[in-house]
Scaffold this motif. Sequence first.
Motif, PDB file in Angstrom:
ATOM      1  N   LYS A  16       0.810  -1.225   0.000  1.00 18.43           N
ATOM      2  CA  LYS A  16       0.000   0.000   0.000  1.00 18.43           C
ATOM      3  C   LYS A  16       0.835   1.263   0.000  1.00 18.43           C
ATOM      4  CE  LYS A  16      -0.460  -0.284   4.925  1.00 18.43           C
ATOM      5  NZ  LYS A  16      -1.214  -0.311   6.122  1.00 18.43           N
ATOM      6  N   MET A  17       2.123   1.193   0.347  1.00 17.78           N
ATOM      7  CA  MET A  17       3.003   2.364   0.299  1.00 17.78           C
ATOM      8  C   MET A  17       2.385   3.567   1.021  1.00 17.78           C
ATOM      9  SD  MET A  17       5.807   1.505  -1.299  1.00 17.78           S
ATOM     10  CE  MET A  17       6.637   2.843  -2.131  1.00 17.78           C
ATOM     11  N   GLU A  18       2.105   3.390   2.299  1.00 17.29           N
ATOM     12  CA  GLU A  18       1.513   4.478   3.086  1.00 17.29           C
ATOM     13  C   GLU A  18       2.540   5.600   3.216  1.00 17.29           C
ATOM     14  OE1 GLU A  18      -1.862   4.174   4.366  1.00 17.29           O
ATOM     15  OE2 GLU A  18      -1.267   6.255   4.150  1.00 17.29           O
ATOM     16  N   SER A  19       2.206   6.791   2.708  1.00 20.85           N
ATOM     17  CA  SER A  19       3.220   7.831   2.556  1.00 20.85           C
ATOM     18  C   SER A  19       3.565   8.542   3.853  1.00 20.85           C
ATOM     19  CB  SER A  19       2.759   8.851   1.529  1.00 20.85           C
ATOM     20  OG  SER A  19       1.680   9.579   2.048  1.00 20.85           O
ATOM     21  N   GLY A  20       2.707   8.443   4.866  1.00 14.62           N
ATOM     22  CA  GLY A  20       2.956   9.212   6.083  1.00 14.62           C
ATOM     23  C   GLY A  20       2.424  10.627   5.999  1.00 14.62           C
ATOM     24  N   PRO A  46       8.599   7.957  -0.225  1.00 18.09           N
ATOM     25  CA  PRO A  46       7.133   7.826  -0.190  1.00 18.09           C
ATOM     26  C   PRO A  46       6.426   8.277  -1.463  1.00 18.09           C
ATOM     27  CG  PRO A  46       7.934   8.783   1.830  1.00 18.09           C
ATOM     28  CD  PRO A  46       9.104   8.709   0.915  1.00 18.09           C
ATOM     29  N   ALA A  47       7.087   9.029  -2.327  1.00 16.78           N
ATOM     30  CA  ALA A  47       6.426   9.524  -3.538  1.00 16.78           C
ATOM     31  C   ALA A  47       6.253   8.459  -4.615  1.00 16.78           C
ATOM     32  CB  ALA A  47       7.185  10.715  -4.108  1.00 16.78           C
ATOM     33  N   VAL A  48       6.685   7.256  -4.357  1.00 18.98           N
ATOM     34  CA  VAL A  48       6.437   6.187  -5.331  1.00 18.98           C
ATOM     35  C   VAL A  48       5.056   5.600  -5.033  1.00 18.98           C
ATOM     36  CG1 VAL A  48       7.201   3.925  -6.121  1.00 18.98           C
ATOM     37  CG2 VAL A  48       8.852   5.734  -5.737  1.00 18.98           C
ATOM     38  N   SER A  49       4.297   5.339  -6.099  1.00 18.05           N
ATOM     39  CA  SER A  49       2.891   4.964  -5.960  1.00 18.05           C
ATOM     40  C   SER A  49       2.677   3.640  -5.243  1.00 18.05           C
ATOM     41  CB  SER A  49       2.253   4.863  -7.344  1.00 18.05           C
ATOM     42  OG  SER A  49       2.321   6.086  -7.986  1.00 18.05           O
ATOM     43  N   THR A  50       1.444   3.435  -4.828  1.00 20.21           N
ATOM     44  CA  THR A  50       0.982   2.154  -4.301  1.00 20.21           C
ATOM     45  C   THR A  50       1.322   1.052  -5.309  1.00 20.21           C
ATOM     46  OG1 THR A  50      -0.858   3.403  -3.414  1.00 20.21           O
ATOM     47  CG2 THR A  50      -1.066   1.025  -3.385  1.00 20.21           C
ATOM     48  N   ASN A  51       1.632  -0.122  -4.818  1.00 21.39           N
ATOM     49  CA  ASN A  51       2.039  -1.244  -5.664  1.00 21.39           C
ATOM     50  C   ASN A  51       3.200  -0.834  -6.582  1.00 21.39           C
ATOM     51  OD1 ASN A  51      -0.103  -2.502  -4.469  1.00 21.39           O
ATOM     52  ND2 ASN A  51      -1.447  -2.236  -6.214  1.00 21.39           N
ATOM     53  N   PRO A  52       4.357  -0.538  -5.997  1.00 17.08           N
ATOM     54  CA  PRO A  52       5.467   0.005  -6.791  1.00 17.08           C
ATOM     55  C   PRO A  52       5.845  -0.870  -7.983  1.00 17.08           C
ATOM     56  CG  PRO A  52       6.169  -0.598  -4.574  1.00 17.08           C
ATOM     57  CD  PRO A  52       4.691  -0.684  -4.587  1.00 17.08           C
TER      58      PRO A  52
END
Lengths: 110, 138
Positions: A30-34, A69-75
């Motif tokens: 999910k790449m939660e960006s914070g 964190p700027a890389v999208s969900t599901n890198p």
Amino acid sequence: MASGVKPRVKTPKKATAGEAFTIKTLISHKMESGQRKDKKTGELIPRSIINRFTCEFNGTSVIDISIEPAVSTNPYFQFDAVVQEAGDMVFTWYDDDGSVYDTTKSVAIG
Amino acid sequence: MEFSRRETIALGLGAAALTFMPFRVDAAAEEVIAAFTGGADIGEGGVTVTAPEIAENGNTVPIGVDAPGAAAIMVVATGNPTPNVATFNFGELAGAQSASTRIRLAGTQDVVAIARMADGSFIQASAAVKVTIGGCGG
């Protein structure tokens, strides 16, 4: 965050020695960006991302990506590799929580 | 720590010089770039950024970078709350010094790629992306 993480990699089964081929990788995360806030409590959701991805062939580096964190969900990453002999391509993802996910694909020459 | 009048003027001049940098990027992005280059001069040309002119959804913007002969390429989104996006370090077996991925953009902005060449010099290129819906959840 170790649930539902599934790496997917697309490599050709056979490659020509000395000729570049394309590799596509994707890992469900999910790449939660914070940066996001919980809609109910208004509190920041803590960052939880994959911070590094590497690809190695027989122990030699193909690419090493540091991820923010700027890389999208599901890198998703697409890049080129060139090999001289048959062997194993090892893909490794490093999670913020210390988990390491890896997958291996063998590439033949022919 | 107190500043004399002379020092204050020198500081002001330095700050003014910074604002007139040829590449219009904001302070946070500039810091990130300086950390990568170590303050070295950055040339133009030789690196390509592929990005859509208009991205409808800032959550997944497909971008690609390409810099033949580069050892590493850093991607910076100048208008994001944290400008760092990713750094690609190419190994010995990289078939080409290019890669593509999908990134989040908070709004309309420039995406900058800075490549560190094998000889230690730096080059950069940028692409302007219009974002209809931002991708930072704000």
